[in-house]
Design an enzyme around this catalytic site. Structure first.
Site, PDB file in Angstrom:
ATOM      1  N   SER A 168       0.971  -1.329  -0.115  1.00 23.66           N
ATOM      2  CA  SER A 168      -0.043  -0.160  -0.067  1.00 23.66           C
ATOM      3  C   SER A 168       0.954   1.247   0.095  1.00 23.66           C
ATOM      4  O   SER A 168       1.505   1.568  -0.810  1.00 23.66           O
ATOM      5  CB  SER A 168      -0.950  -0.120   1.132  1.00 23.66           C
ATOM      6  OG  SER A 168      -1.855   1.012   1.115  1.00 23.66           O
ATOM      7  N   ASP A 205      -9.938  -3.797  -5.867  1.00 22.49           N
ATOM      8  CA  ASP A 205      -9.367  -2.813  -4.647  1.00 22.49           C
ATOM      9  C   ASP A 205     -10.022  -1.345  -4.892  1.00 22.49           C
ATOM     10  O   ASP A 205      -9.690  -0.684  -5.694  1.00 22.49           O
ATOM     11  CB  ASP A 205      -8.006  -2.781  -4.729  1.00 22.49           C
ATOM     12  CG  ASP A 205      -7.081  -2.141  -3.796  1.00 22.49           C
ATOM     13  OD1 ASP A 205      -7.754  -1.163  -2.956  1.00 22.49           O
ATOM     14  OD2 ASP A 205      -5.895  -2.004  -3.690  1.00 22.49           O
ATOM     15  N   HIS A 225      -8.383  -4.477  -0.768  1.00 17.16           N
ATOM     16  CA  HIS A 225      -6.914  -3.760  -0.610  1.00 17.16           C
ATOM     17  C   HIS A 225      -5.927  -4.881  -0.046  1.00 17.16           C
ATOM     18  O   HIS A 225      -4.846  -4.434   0.193  1.00 17.16           O
ATOM     19  CB  HIS A 225      -7.236  -2.541   0.206  1.00 17.16           C
ATOM     20  CG  HIS A 225      -5.833  -1.805   0.094  1.00 17.16           C
ATOM     21  ND1 HIS A 225      -5.059  -1.454  -1.254  1.00 17.16           N
ATOM     22  CD2 HIS A 225      -5.059  -1.356   0.970  1.00 17.16           C
ATOM     23  CE1 HIS A 225      -4.026  -0.829  -0.810  1.00 17.16           C
ATOM     24  NE2 HIS A 225      -4.148  -0.578   0.545  1.00 17.16           N
TER      25      HIS A 225
END
Length: 338
Positions: free
Chosen positions: A191, A277, A312
């Site tokens: 991320s 995501d 995610h």
């Protein structure tokens, strides 16, 4: 398990070919050369303090190194117990508002025989996990709660100027350690950490590889208009109040866009992307992956693993074994061993 949201981005075939035009400042390279030179001029040797973390298979060190402007930045350095090196090394960066946590949370790479440096992200570490230790002693003017808009109307004052500089200087610091083989260093992160890893790969020479996992901080203009999730929504909230600032804000963000760093990368990469995501939309990930090395004068490979039915979290724990195999193959291909 919660239901995943439906796909909202481009079809997979279009994602794989997606190469958008992304704004790139004419002085992008000059900006980063001067930023790094100024901070390197204030760097001091990293300080390592052995830590008794209750672990017998690894040796743990609390590290402080010089980051942006000479600011002290913390991290964990973990190596197989008794290792003298030089070892292949992974430098890892963390997700949004997480800190370096505790050493027992960071055992995988050292357990596989690598030296592992986990960088604390300045100013963060209080949103989840087990905390961080690094302050960000720079003021930024008005901003929305979070980190995305701190100093966002000027690239000189933007928060990620400091973070990306820290990341490059983390690579410098690690290469100076006796346990580390300076020619066998890779970067990774998930991320926000993936976005930082992309920046580090675009600004550092001689890396073995980069492993951006569901990376953030890529293709800002598309992400801000496509997803209703934070952290990108922080920019939306800021611009909903500072209505005349959009041009300045997106000009600043162009100095920090992962697509522009990806184009300058010279090491091979292993990306991951989750096709459902909503935090880091898959098209923004592919925008960076599909430009990998395009402006670097080399042709590094950019492999990518798709997680078709994940949000995610991406591959989560299932992705690390792929990374471990991939980096071992890169090392073996270079004749260096694992």
């Amino acid at each position: 398990m919660k239901d995943a949201m439906p796909r909202f981005d481009l079809p997979p075939a279009d994602l794989r070919a997606y190469r958008p035009d992304v704004a790139e400042p004419a002085d992008f390279d000059a900006f980063w050369r001067s930023t790094l030179a100024e901070s390197r001029a204030r760097s001091e040797a990293p300080r390592l303090t052995p830590v008794d973390a209750g672990l017998t298979t690894v040796d743990v060190y609390d590290v402080t190194f010089s980051g942006y402007g000479g600011d002290p930045v913390g991290g964990w350095f973990i190596v197989p117990a008794g290792a003298e090196g030089p070892l292949p090394t992974i430098v890892e960066f963390n997700g949004y508002n997480g800190g370096r946590g505790l050493p027992h949370e960071r055992l995988a790479w050292a357990s596989a025989g690598y030296a592992h440096f986990f960088m604390d992200t300045r100013g963060q570490g209080s949103g989840w996990g087990t905390g961080g230790v690094t302050a960000d002693p720079h003021g930024t003017g008005p901003s929305v709660s979070g980190f995305m808009t701190r100093g966002v109307e000027d690239p000189d004052t933007y928060f990620y100027r400091r973070v990306f500089t820290d990341a490059v200087l983390a690579v410098d610091a690690v290469r100076s350690l006796p346990q580390v083989d300076a020619e066998r260093v890779s970067v990774s992160g998930t991320s926000q950490g993936g976005g930082i890893a992309i920046a580090a790969a675009g600004l550092s020479d001689g890396l073995v590889g980069a492993m951006p996992d569901v990376p953030f901080l890529c293709h800002f203009e598309r992400a801000v208009g496509l997803t209703d999730r934070d952290p990108y929504q922080e920019v939306v909230r800021y611009l909903s109040v500072h209505r005349d600032a959009a041009a300045r804000v997106f000009e600043t963000l162009s100095y920090f866009d992962g697509v522009n760093f990806a184009a300058r990368a010279t090491a091979p990469a292993l990306f991951s992307v989750a096709l459902m995501d909503p935090v880091c939309p898959p098209s923004t990930v592919y925008a960076a992956r599909n430009r990998w090395g395009a402006s670097s004068g080399s042709t590094p490979a950019a492999d990518i693993v798709e997680y078709a039915f994940n949000e995610h979290e991406g591959g989560s724990g299932a992705h690390w074994p792929r990374q471990a195999r991939w980096v071992a193959e890169r090392l073996a291909g270079a004749g260096a061993g694992g």
